[in-house]
Design a protein around this motif. Structure first.
Motif, PDB file in Angstrom:
ATOM      1  N   MET A  24       0.824  -1.207   0.000  1.00  0.00           N
ATOM      2  CA  MET A  24       0.000   0.000   0.000  1.00  0.00           C
ATOM      3  C   MET A  24       0.860   1.260   0.000  1.00  0.00           C
ATOM      4  O   MET A  24       1.812   1.366   0.773  1.00  0.00           O
ATOM      5  N   TYR A  25       0.514   2.196  -0.884  1.00  0.00           N
ATOM      6  CA  TYR A  25       1.266   3.465  -0.977  1.00  0.00           C
ATOM      7  C   TYR A  25       0.302   4.629  -0.778  1.00  0.00           C
ATOM      8  O   TYR A  25      -0.722   4.717  -1.451  1.00  0.00           O
ATOM      9  N   VAL A  26       0.632   5.517   0.143  1.00  0.00           N
ATOM     10  CA  VAL A  26      -0.215   6.693   0.393  1.00  0.00           C
ATOM     11  C   VAL A  26       0.612   7.958   0.181  1.00  0.00           C
ATOM     12  O   VAL A  26       1.685   8.110   0.783  1.00  0.00           O
ATOM     13  N   CYS A  27       0.116   8.854  -0.683  1.00  0.00           N
ATOM     14  CA  CYS A  27       0.861  10.098  -0.930  1.00  0.00           C
ATOM     15  C   CYS A  27       0.865  10.950   0.333  1.00  0.00           C
ATOM     16  O   CYS A  27      -0.182  11.225   0.916  1.00  0.00           O
ATOM     17  N   GLY A  28       2.056  11.347   0.716  1.00  0.00           N
ATOM     18  CA  GLY A  28       2.195  12.105   1.961  1.00  0.00           C
ATOM     19  C   GLY A  28       2.288  13.609   1.719  1.00  0.00           C
ATOM     20  O   GLY A  28       2.182  14.070   0.585  1.00  0.00           O
ATOM     21  N   GLU A 210       8.274  11.308  -8.334  1.00  0.00           N
ATOM     22  CA  GLU A 210       8.787  10.785  -7.060  1.00  0.00           C
ATOM     23  C   GLU A 210       7.956   9.602  -6.552  1.00  0.00           C
ATOM     24  O   GLU A 210       8.497   8.609  -6.081  1.00  0.00           O
ATOM     25  N   CYS A 211       6.631   9.715  -6.677  1.00  0.00           N
ATOM     26  CA  CYS A 211       5.797   8.640  -6.126  1.00  0.00           C
ATOM     27  C   CYS A 211       5.916   7.356  -6.948  1.00  0.00           C
ATOM     28  O   CYS A 211       5.956   6.265  -6.379  1.00  0.00           O
ATOM     29  N   SER A 212       5.996   7.500  -8.283  1.00  0.00           N
ATOM     30  CA  SER A 212       6.178   6.305  -9.118  1.00  0.00           C
ATOM     31  C   SER A 212       7.456   5.573  -8.714  1.00  0.00           C
ATOM     32  O   SER A 212       7.485   4.342  -8.623  1.00  0.00           O
ATOM     33  N   PRO A 235      -4.094  16.017 -11.521  1.00  0.00           N
ATOM     34  CA  PRO A 235      -3.319  15.169 -12.441  1.00  0.00           C
ATOM     35  C   PRO A 235      -2.388  14.157 -11.738  1.00  0.00           C
ATOM     36  O   PRO A 235      -1.872  13.272 -12.393  1.00  0.00           O
ATOM     37  N   HIS A 236      -2.171  14.304 -10.419  1.00  0.00           N
ATOM     38  CA  HIS A 236      -1.069  13.561  -9.801  1.00  0.00           C
ATOM     39  C   HIS A 236      -1.152  12.044 -10.026  1.00  0.00           C
ATOM     40  O   HIS A 236      -0.211  11.433 -10.544  1.00  0.00           O
ATOM     41  N   HIS A 237      -2.265  11.443  -9.653  1.00  0.00           N
ATOM     42  CA  HIS A 237      -2.332   9.978  -9.774  1.00  0.00           C
ATOM     43  C   HIS A 237      -2.455   9.522 -11.227  1.00  0.00           C
ATOM     44  O   HIS A 237      -1.939   8.465 -11.599  1.00  0.00           O
ATOM     45  N   GLU A 238      -3.127  10.318 -12.017  1.00  0.00           N
ATOM     46  CA  GLU A 238      -3.204   9.998 -13.454  1.00  0.00           C
ATOM     47  C   GLU A 238      -1.785   9.951 -14.031  1.00  0.00           C
ATOM     48  O   GLU A 238      -1.440   9.039 -14.797  1.00  0.00           O
ATOM     49  N   ASN A 239      -0.970  10.904 -13.643  1.00  0.00           N
ATOM     50  CA  ASN A 239       0.392  10.976 -14.163  1.00  0.00           C
ATOM     51  C   ASN A 239       1.277   9.865 -13.598  1.00  0.00           C
ATOM     52  O   ASN A 239       2.135   9.323 -14.294  1.00  0.00           O
ATOM     53  N   GLU A 240       1.030   9.520 -12.346  1.00  0.00           N
ATOM     54  CA  GLU A 240       1.784   8.394 -11.763  1.00  0.00           C
ATOM     55  C   GLU A 240       1.512   7.110 -12.551  1.00  0.00           C
ATOM     56  O   GLU A 240       2.416   6.326 -12.826  1.00  0.00           O
ATOM     57  N   ILE A 241       0.231   6.900 -12.897  1.00  0.00           N
ATOM     58  CA  ILE A 241      -0.127   5.693 -13.662  1.00  0.00           C
ATOM     59  C   ILE A 241       0.609   5.698 -15.004  1.00  0.00           C
ATOM     60  O   ILE A 241       1.212   4.695 -15.409  1.00  0.00           O
TER      61      ILE A 241
HETATM   62 ZN    ZN Z   1       1.998  10.901  -4.776  1.00  0.00          ZN
END
Ligand code: ZN
Ligand code: AMP
Length: 470
Positions: A24-28, A210-212, A235-241
């Motif tokens: 599990m990953y949670v953006c901090g 960074e999150c990816s 856009p953050h999670h869309e871009n991570e994907i």
């Molecule tokens: Zn993140």
């Protein structure tokens, strides 16, 4: 267990990638100030999700980052005339204090962006190699959104719509983009900013990469759950994907979970609007457990409006639970009944079991903490009406352990730590002085020992005895 998946927009049965394990990953938070209670909502909610998985017997690998390179951090550092790391390290430490106050468990790993630059360079390089990213004239590296057919699948946006929406917008400094939807993976440094060497320019990473990279390093290419506040969907999670799936060639996260906003006067609490309370401010007025209990009294996906009235209601609710547990603790000392449960108690114990099942059914249904809290209140009611001096110790203990366990899964502490009042401490110091005067040194030492156990440090000075809390 069912989880509402933002990706499919429906509740889905949770099936882990690896049996018995949850990745599990949670953006901090971005660490440039004290966290506000809006930031605390995902921390509390996803800590509860983690605790519930653990209660169900899963081993949870929980990763949550600190974003420690960002314009806001840099600006604050410039204002104070210090390095950006001085600001970020200070607020990481403060954030950890707030998390402890909220009884949020430390993550298995808390990575920091600035310590993961190598991994970011490698992923960006890979994306360029594969044609998913390109280098503009000034050395900025952009992700080529048109190269990822599924771009928009999380936020359910259509790339063409996005393009037409943005056609008119030209962001200064981003003229090198092939397409308005493209986003920055690496950008050139500006005067006075922290920077790293790279094949493209001296610069720093964009936020999304960074999150990816941290998810890949600490959890692997495929993870079970990725979570954060709903403002991160686009856009953050869309871009991570886009980054992760293009670089790794595998689906990234199976379940995407997003918490609703914590509002104030029905507006999102945020630093930019200035309508926020920090966790630290709230801790001056309330036990932070009240804040945690308040957050869990609503479903995590619903918006939640912060108000003094609701906090008071949460305070009373929490007190009701604590009083019941306190009474059970007392009964444990005094219960006179038969050693094992009577027939009537066994019936009540069956009702307790039903309430545990009700609690679990609520949590299994997309972590419905609001209904789970109701089950705890029903349990408290049952306890208040059925446990007394004539109860068997077995029944009293069963009730107490059950309420404590269900609260603990939500990170709610039922035991009230009695913080000694200044007047109590001063009375003890006075008693010690009197014992010394009467040359009863054994008693004086005993009192000193007690004070020390309470975390009180005494100092004999010429002006008399001074004390402080450790
Ligand atoms: Zn993140
Ligand atoms: P930030 O430091 O703004 O990147 O936010 C850190 C985390 O807090 C992210 O998951 C955000 O979505 C979340 N967050 C920020 N403001 C709120 C709010 N008012 N309500 C709920 N979550 C929020």
């Amino acid at each position: 267990m069912k989880i509402f998946n933002t990706l499919s927009r429906r509740k889905e049965e949770f099936v882990p990638l690896e049996p018995g394990k949850v990745k599990m990953y949670v953006c901090g938070p971005t660490v440039y100030n004290y966290i506000h209670i809006g930031n605390a909502r995902p921390m509390i909610v996803f800590d509860t999700v983690r605790r519930y998985f653990e209660y169900k017997g899963y081993e949870v690998n929980f990763v949550s980052n600190f974003t420690d390179v960002d314009d806001k951090i840099i600006n604050k550092a410039l204002e104070e005339g210090v390095n950006a790391s001085v600001i970020s390290e200070r607020f990481i430490a403060e954030c950890k204090k707030d998390m402890a106050g909220l009884n949020v468990k430390p993550a298995t790993t808390h990575p920091q962006a600035t310590k993961e630059i190598e991994g970011m360079l490698a992923m960006i390089h890979m994306l360029i190699e594969k044609g998913n990213a390109y280098v503009a004239e000034d050395g900025t590296v952009y992700f080529r959104t048109a190269s990822f057919k599924e771009y928009g699948k999380l936020s359910h946006k259509n790339l063409d719509e996005l393009q037409s929406g943005f056609r008119e917008i030209k962001v200064t400094g981003e003229e090198g983009k092939e397409d308005p939807n493209d986003f920055v993976l690496w950008k050139p440094k500006k005067e006075g900013e922290p920077y790293w060497e790279s094949p493209w320019c001296e610069g720093r990473p964009g936020w999304h990469i960074e999150c990816s990279v941290m998810a890949k390093r600490y959890l692997g290419d495929e993870i079970d759950i990725h979570a954060g506040g709903e403002d991160l969907i686009f856009p953050h999670h869309e871009n991570e994907i886009a980054q992760s799936e293009c670089a790794n060639g595998k689906p990234f996260a199976k379940y995407w979970m997003h918490n609703g906003f914590l509002n104030i006067d029905n507006k999102k609490m945020s630093k930019s609007l200035g309508n926020f309370f920090t966790v630290r401010e709230i801790s001056e007025k309330y036990d932070l457990q009240v804040l945690r209990f308040f957050m869990l009294s609503a479903h995590y996906r619903s918006p939640l409006n912060f108000s003094a009235e609701l906090m008071e209601a949460s305070k009373n609710g929490l007190e009701r639970i604590r009083t019941a547990v306190g009474k059970l603790a007392e009964l444990q000392q005094r219960a006179q009944g038969a050693a094992s449960m009577t027939a009537a108690e066994q019936e009540n114990a069956a009702a307790v079991k039903d309430l545990v099942a009700k609690y679990e059914a609520a949590m299994d249904d997309d972590f419905n903490t609001a209904d789970a809290v109701s089950a705890i209140f029903e349990l408290v009611k049952l306890s208040n009406s059925t446990a007394d001096e004539s109860s068997s110790p077995a029944y009293v203990s069963y009730l107490k352990e059950t309420i404590e366990k269900l609260c603990d899964v939500m990170g709610i502490v039922t035991e009230v730590k009695h913080e000694a009042l200044d007047s109590e401490i001063e009375a003890m110091i006075q008693a010690r002085q009197e014992a010394r005067k009467a040359k009863n040194y054994a008693l004086a030492d005993e009192i000193r020992g007690k004070l020390s156990d309470m975390g009180i440090i005494l100092e004999d000075t010429r002006e008399g005895v001074k004390w402080k809390r450790a």
